[in-house]
Design a protein around this motif. Structure first.
Motif, PDB file in Angstrom:
ATOM      1  N   GLU A 112       0.907  -1.298   0.146  1.00  0.00           N
ATOM      2  CA  GLU A 112      -0.036  -0.022   0.008  1.00  0.00           C
ATOM      3  C   GLU A 112       0.853   1.155  -0.063  1.00  0.00           C
ATOM      4  N   MET A 113       1.851   1.340   0.903  1.00  0.00           N
ATOM      5  CA  MET A 113       2.765   2.324   0.909  1.00  0.00           C
ATOM      6  C   MET A 113       3.809   2.635  -0.228  1.00  0.00           C
ATOM      7  N   GLY A 114       4.159   1.438  -0.762  1.00  0.00           N
ATOM      8  CA  GLY A 114       5.277   1.256  -1.761  1.00  0.00           C
ATOM      9  C   GLY A 114       6.619   1.933  -1.120  1.00  0.00           C
ATOM     10  N   ARG A 115       6.813   1.602  -0.395  1.00  0.00           N
ATOM     11  CA  ARG A 115       8.160   2.244   0.208  1.00  0.00           C
ATOM     12  C   ARG A 115       9.173   1.034   0.332  1.00  0.00           C
ATOM     13  N   PRO A 132      -4.251   5.746   8.930  1.00  0.00           N
ATOM     14  CA  PRO A 132      -4.727   7.022   8.687  1.00  0.00           C
ATOM     15  C   PRO A 132      -3.885   8.215   8.285  1.00  0.00           C
ATOM     16  N   ARG A 133      -2.410   7.855   8.822  1.00  0.00           N
ATOM     17  CA  ARG A 133      -1.566   9.141   8.457  1.00  0.00           C
ATOM     18  C   ARG A 133      -1.111   8.860   6.894  1.00  0.00           C
ATOM     19  N   HIS A 134      -0.925   7.613   6.518  1.00  0.00           N
ATOM     20  CA  HIS A 134      -0.625   7.391   5.114  1.00  0.00           C
ATOM     21  C   HIS A 134      -1.908   7.950   4.289  1.00  0.00           C
ATOM     22  N   HIS A 135      -3.079   7.981   4.507  1.00  0.00           N
ATOM     23  CA  HIS A 135      -4.393   8.166   3.900  1.00  0.00           C
ATOM     24  C   HIS A 135      -4.160   9.765   3.789  1.00  0.00           C
ATOM     25  N   TYR A 136      -3.864  10.299   4.860  1.00  0.00           N
ATOM     26  CA  TYR A 136      -3.700  11.957   4.967  1.00  0.00           C
ATOM     27  C   TYR A 136      -2.787  12.292   3.757  1.00  0.00           C
ATOM     28  N   LEU A 184       4.762   9.126  11.648  1.00  0.00           N
ATOM     29  CA  LEU A 184       4.247   8.369  12.615  1.00  0.00           C
ATOM     30  C   LEU A 184       4.552   8.786  14.138  1.00  0.00           C
ATOM     31  N   LYS A 185       5.833   9.422  14.448  1.00  0.00           N
ATOM     32  CA  LYS A 185       5.886  10.024  15.595  1.00  0.00           C
ATOM     33  C   LYS A 185       5.349  11.144  16.328  1.00  0.00           C
ATOM     34  N   THR A 186       5.037  12.263  15.454  1.00  0.00           N
ATOM     35  CA  THR A 186       4.365  13.479  15.801  1.00  0.00           C
ATOM     36  C   THR A 186       3.019  13.235  16.104  1.00  0.00           C
ATOM     37  N   SER A 187       2.635  14.303  16.977  1.00  0.00           N
ATOM     38  CA  SER A 187       1.179  14.236  17.573  1.00  0.00           C
ATOM     39  C   SER A 187       0.024  14.527  16.459  1.00  0.00           C
ATOM     40  N   GLU A 188      -0.881  14.502  16.850  1.00  0.00           N
ATOM     41  CA  GLU A 188      -2.165  14.886  15.659  1.00  0.00           C
ATOM     42  C   GLU A 188      -1.966  16.412  15.319  1.00  0.00           C
TER      43      GLU A 188
END
Length: 322
Positions: free
Chosen positions: A256-259, A281-285, A299-303
């Motif tokens: 999905e992320m293709g990394r 969710p973060r990837h979709h944003y 991933l590490k940062t807050s919302e």
């Protein structure tokens, strides 16, 4: 001048009654002497003195009744009441660890006293037993070597000992010889020098848990050197399930992320985030906004920081387009 006493024959003879001339004169002496006792009639009764009495015999003293042996039911009730007094429910413990039924109450009390002497509060001990009920089947002689190992070999600071045990109570159910020491040596052999910061790994089996995870990373494309490097960088990776964690997150990362794999090599903490609540969710944003953040930033940062960073990136991108 010598006096002469002349006795005439007439004066020299003694009276017969005083001096007998022959043995016939002793006839009165030779006759047996008869002693007359009073005649007892048949009606006369004679009182016979009683035999001297012996010391009075005491009645035999029956031994004191020995207390009846406790029944299994009474022992169970006593154990249940004691555990309840320290905040533990015996039935719940039995559900998790049935052998507790056979645990000696004396051994249980010894374990409780020892843990309290080590500074553990009642609530802490209750929680430890809830997570590791096997401790109630142990003896103090089984527990002491574990604390000694943590202090002397794993180099856990004495002031940190309670935190280590509270974080991983199962350490107290492990054999030093068969589990803790072999795992310590393995972790050190792959370059994890500060094992005292990762003591929760000491309860893991080298053959059943640690090596299979290294093998899995090799299987999905990492070299053995890179795989070990990832575990050295992030030792908690050993705690994650292959089927429920590593595999689904790796598939999503690739499909999905293709990394690229190098991103996981540099940031193995990726596997510590929730796939459904954080990664997806973060990837979709990012996909919606056309942005690709490095894994740590995504991933590490807050919302709030994540969305703020996302807006700033969009503004800067639009400015560049202008």
């Amino acid at each position: 001048m010598q006096e002469t006493l002349h006795l005439s024959s007439k004066h020299s003879s003694l009276p017969k009654s005083h001096f007998p001339h022959s043995h016939h004169d002793f006839s009165t002496l030779s006759r047996p002497r008869i002693i007359h006792f009073p005649t007892l009639s048949s009606k006369t009764s004679i009182a016979i003195p009683p035999k001297p009495s012996k010391s009075p015999e005491l009645p035999p003293v029956s031994p004191l009744p020995s207390p009846s042996s406790p029944t299994p039911q009474s022992q169970f009730q006593e154990k249940m009441l004691y555990l309840d007094s320290i905040g533990l429910d015996l039935f719940s413990l039995i559900d998790d660890h049935p052998p507790i039924v056979s645990a000696s109450l004396d051994d249980i009390k010894s374990i409780v006293d020892f843990m309290y002497s080590m500074g553990f509060a009642a609530l802490e001990f209750s929680r430890i037993c809830g997570m590791c009920p096997e401790i109630l089947n142990a003896r103090v002689s089984d527990i002491v070597p574990i604390f000694t190992f943590l202090l002397r070999e794993a180099l856990v600071d004495g002031s940190d000992l309670r935190r280590v045990v509270n974080r991983r109570p199962r350490l107290l159910a492990c054999s030093v010889k068969n589990r803790l020491r072999p795992t310590l040596y393995f972790l050190q052999s792959i370059g994890i020098s500060q094992v005292n910061k990762h003591t929760n790994l000491l309860s893991c089996s080298v053959e059943e848990k640690l090596i299979p995870r290294i093998d899995y990373l090799e299987k999905i494309g990492f070299s053995k050197r890179d795989a070990i490097s990832m575990f050295r960088r992030f030792p908690q990776l050993f705690n994650y399930s292959i089927k429920d964690n590593l595999e689904p997150k790796f598939n999503y990362f690739v499909v999905e992320m293709g990394r690229e794999l190098r991103e996981l090599k540099e940031f193995p903490q990726y596997f510590s985030f929730s796939l459904e609540n954080r990664i997806k969710p973060r990837h979709h944003y990012c996909v919606e906004k056309g942005v690709c953040f490095p894994l740590p930033v995504m991933l590490k940062t807050s919302e709030a920081k994540f969305h703020g960073r996302l807006e700033v990136t969009l503004v800067l991108g639009q400015g560049e387009q202008l």
